[in-house]
Design an enzyme around this catalytic site. Sequence first.
Site, PDB file in Angstrom:
ATOM      1  N   TYR A  43       0.802  -1.206   0.000  1.00 12.44           N
ATOM      2  CA  TYR A  43       0.000   0.000   0.000  1.00 12.44           C
ATOM      3  C   TYR A  43       0.845   1.271   0.000  1.00 12.44           C
ATOM      4  O   TYR A  43       1.775   1.400   0.793  1.00 12.44           O
ATOM      5  CB  TYR A  43      -0.965   0.047   1.200  1.00 12.44           C
ATOM      6  CG  TYR A  43      -1.761   1.316   1.131  1.00 12.44           C
ATOM      7  CD1 TYR A  43      -2.635   1.523   0.073  1.00 12.44           C
ATOM      8  CD2 TYR A  43      -1.555   2.339   2.026  1.00 12.44           C
ATOM      9  CE1 TYR A  43      -3.306   2.713  -0.070  1.00 12.44           C
ATOM     10  CE2 TYR A  43      -2.225   3.545   1.892  1.00 12.44           C
ATOM     11  CZ  TYR A  43      -3.107   3.720   0.835  1.00 12.44           C
ATOM     12  OH  TYR A  43      -3.757   4.910   0.681  1.00 12.44           O
ATOM     13  N   TYR A  75      -2.443  -3.411  11.422  1.00  8.12           N
ATOM     14  CA  TYR A  75      -1.660  -3.359  12.663  1.00  8.12           C
ATOM     15  C   TYR A  75      -1.884  -4.555  13.599  1.00  8.12           C
ATOM     16  O   TYR A  75      -1.172  -4.712  14.581  1.00  8.12           O
ATOM     17  CB  TYR A  75      -2.024  -2.085  13.446  1.00  8.12           C
ATOM     18  CG  TYR A  75      -1.433  -0.789  12.938  1.00  8.12           C
ATOM     19  CD1 TYR A  75      -1.522  -0.423  11.602  1.00  8.12           C
ATOM     20  CD2 TYR A  75      -0.800   0.095  13.824  1.00  8.12           C
ATOM     21  CE1 TYR A  75      -1.005   0.794  11.156  1.00  8.12           C
ATOM     22  CE2 TYR A  75      -0.281   1.314  13.383  1.00  8.12           C
ATOM     23  CZ  TYR A  75      -0.390   1.651  12.055  1.00  8.12           C
ATOM     24  OH  TYR A  75       0.121   2.842  11.620  1.00  8.12           O
ATOM     25  N   HIS A  89      -1.370   8.438  15.815  1.00  6.29           N
ATOM     26  CA  HIS A  89      -1.325   8.579  14.350  1.00  6.29           C
ATOM     27  C   HIS A  89      -1.905   9.936  13.964  1.00  6.29           C
ATOM     28  O   HIS A  89      -2.740  10.476  14.686  1.00  6.29           O
ATOM     29  CB  HIS A  89      -2.162   7.455  13.697  1.00  6.29           C
ATOM     30  CG  HIS A  89      -1.833   7.239  12.254  1.00  6.29           C
ATOM     31  ND1 HIS A  89      -2.304   8.042  11.246  1.00  6.29           N
ATOM     32  CD2 HIS A  89      -1.062   6.285  11.644  1.00  6.29           C
ATOM     33  CE1 HIS A  89      -1.845   7.608  10.084  1.00  6.29           C
ATOM     34  NE2 HIS A  89      -1.081   6.533  10.281  1.00  6.29           N
ATOM     35  N   GLY A  90      -1.496  10.462  12.834  1.00  3.93           N
ATOM     36  CA  GLY A  90      -2.093  11.693  12.300  1.00  3.93           C
ATOM     37  C   GLY A  90      -3.546  11.418  11.933  1.00  3.93           C
ATOM     38  O   GLY A  90      -3.903  10.278  11.617  1.00  3.93           O
ATOM     39  N   ASP A  91      -4.375  12.467  11.940  1.00  2.00           N
ATOM     40  CA  ASP A  91      -5.807  12.234  11.676  1.00  2.00           C
ATOM     41  C   ASP A  91      -6.114  12.100  10.173  1.00  2.00           C
ATOM     42  O   ASP A  91      -7.260  11.970   9.774  1.00  2.00           O
ATOM     43  CB  ASP A  91      -6.661  13.343  12.299  1.00  2.00           C
ATOM     44  CG  ASP A  91      -6.316  14.722  11.741  1.00  2.00           C
ATOM     45  OD1 ASP A  91      -5.442  14.801  10.847  1.00  2.00           O
ATOM     46  OD2 ASP A  91      -6.912  15.707  12.199  1.00  2.00           O
ATOM     47  N   ASP A  92      -5.060  12.113   9.342  1.00  2.00           N
ATOM     48  CA  ASP A  92      -5.257  12.042   7.889  1.00  2.00           C
ATOM     49  C   ASP A  92      -5.836  10.709   7.435  1.00  2.00           C
ATOM     50  O   ASP A  92      -6.378  10.609   6.345  1.00  2.00           O
ATOM     51  CB  ASP A  92      -3.932  12.299   7.159  1.00  2.00           C
ATOM     52  CG  ASP A  92      -2.823  11.385   7.642  1.00  2.00           C
ATOM     53  OD1 ASP A  92      -2.665  11.259   8.869  1.00  2.00           O
ATOM     54  OD2 ASP A  92      -2.114  10.802   6.799  1.00  2.00           O
ATOM     55  N   THR A 122       0.068  17.401  10.153  1.00  2.00           N
ATOM     56  CA  THR A 122       0.769  18.637   9.776  1.00  2.00           C
ATOM     57  C   THR A 122       0.848  18.690   8.260  1.00  2.00           C
ATOM     58  O   THR A 122       1.393  17.785   7.642  1.00  2.00           O
ATOM     59  CB  THR A 122       2.225  18.612  10.324  1.00  2.00           C
ATOM     60  OG1 THR A 122       2.209  18.011  11.605  1.00  2.00           O
ATOM     61  CG2 THR A 122       2.835  19.985  10.356  1.00  2.00           C
ATOM     62  N   ASP A 204      -4.483  -5.573 -34.254  1.00  2.00           N
ATOM     63  CA  ASP A 204      -3.279  -5.916 -33.488  1.00  2.00           C
ATOM     64  C   ASP A 204      -2.322  -6.718 -34.377  1.00  2.00           C
ATOM     65  O   ASP A 204      -2.127  -7.918 -34.175  1.00  2.00           O
ATOM     66  CB  ASP A 204      -3.731  -6.726 -32.248  1.00  2.00           C
ATOM     67  CG  ASP A 204      -2.582  -7.102 -31.338  1.00  2.00           C
ATOM     68  OD1 ASP A 204      -1.516  -6.461 -31.405  1.00  2.00           O
ATOM     69  OD2 ASP A 204      -2.751  -8.067 -30.558  1.00  2.00           O
TER      70      ASP A 204
END
Length: 431
Positions: A43, A75, A89-92, A122, A204
Amino acid sequence: MKKVYTCFCTDVIHEGHMNVIRNAIKYGELIAGVLSDAAMVRYSRFPLVSFEERKKLLADIPEVNQVVVQDDVMYENILREIRPDYVIHGDDWQKGPMKVVRQNVIDTLAKWGGELIEIPYTYNEKIRNIEAVMRERVSMPEYRRKRLRKLIKLCPIVKTLEVHSGLTGLIAEKTVAFHDGEIDQFDAMWLSSLCDSTAKGKPDIELVDMSSRLRTVDDILEVTTKPIILDGDTGGLIEHFTYNVRTLERMGISAVIIEDKTGLKKNSLFGTEVKQTQDSIESFCEKIRAGKRAQREEDFMIIARIESLILDKGMDDALSRAAAYVEAGADGIMIHSRKKEADEIFEFCNKFRKTDKETPLVAVPTSYNAVTEEELCQHGVNIVIYANQLTRSAFPAMQKTAADILTYHRAKEVDERLMPIKDIITLIDEI
Ligand code: SPV
Ligand code: MG
């Protein structure tokens, strides 16, 4: 002391990561996870620096108490092992594909009363620039070209999707699916001669020449980062093939697949319904050798495609050709079949793998489409190519829309099944 866990999936530590770290240590001792390369390619990001360097990046941060390896995008396993009181963790990740991973964290922590702490992500000009530079870098020829060989080592099977334009390139690049608690995406792109020709309204038969094919390649390269495997048809004249090998390398193509046919090439799926001539082993080996001699960078791959099963020449012919092509320097073997069942592909792979454990094998399950990636993998296939499914899904949808507009003398009836204008104009990133 409470335990705090956070996981990083990055090649650089910037102020956004440091903000997570500074917040984390307010809650207890910090254990930082480093996502393994195999998980990282599943990912979001292809690592640009080695796993060891990524690990060191975290270990060198004084606030980090311990560094552990997280082998999964999800996780659950690592959290069960560590049993942290908090994950930070970031809220993103509340929006977009990562929200499934977030849910997995919340569900797992709930088992022992752990808590997810989210801090505002951020996002400033400096971070945006760092991320843009990293994204640009993975798309550069020298990085992109070698990525296929790395993926063959990292993935059980390299999942490759047909592309024939910038738009289909974006679909291969961005589509993410969730299924059975797994997150997945395509690893590479196949620039099919069938679909490239079809998109241009041409048959083709190698009529769309290399200059035109390279225009398509360029459109795709411009908007994607994933590696490209080019369908090189027969490779053409040896003198042309050697020239093209250099061009492809320079552009950052990872592999070219050439098929052992000669004369007027027709699409393999016609089988013996049309006249198709297989090249001699000697002549095709000469083409492979010439291509390998011309190549400048080690990571570029010339993959030999065997048409013996397509042309009813039998398994022994296919196997002896495979051995000869590998001996001539082919970096991989594509074995093609137009049977409904995968039996002859499995037989070929099993027999081939008895004597050759290393050479990558490529399969194109268009006609034997019930086969699963797992089955192919179990028989030693390294790359699976979904060779034409995007073209075949778009074509009937467009035909029906055209016919319905003619029928109703307006566009209202078709509109419900169309992508909203707002979505299509935001599909394409602006730089
Ligand atoms: C292509 O996609 O152009 C191929 C694969 O060569 S096949 O159409 O199955 O021959
Ligand atoms: Mg083709």
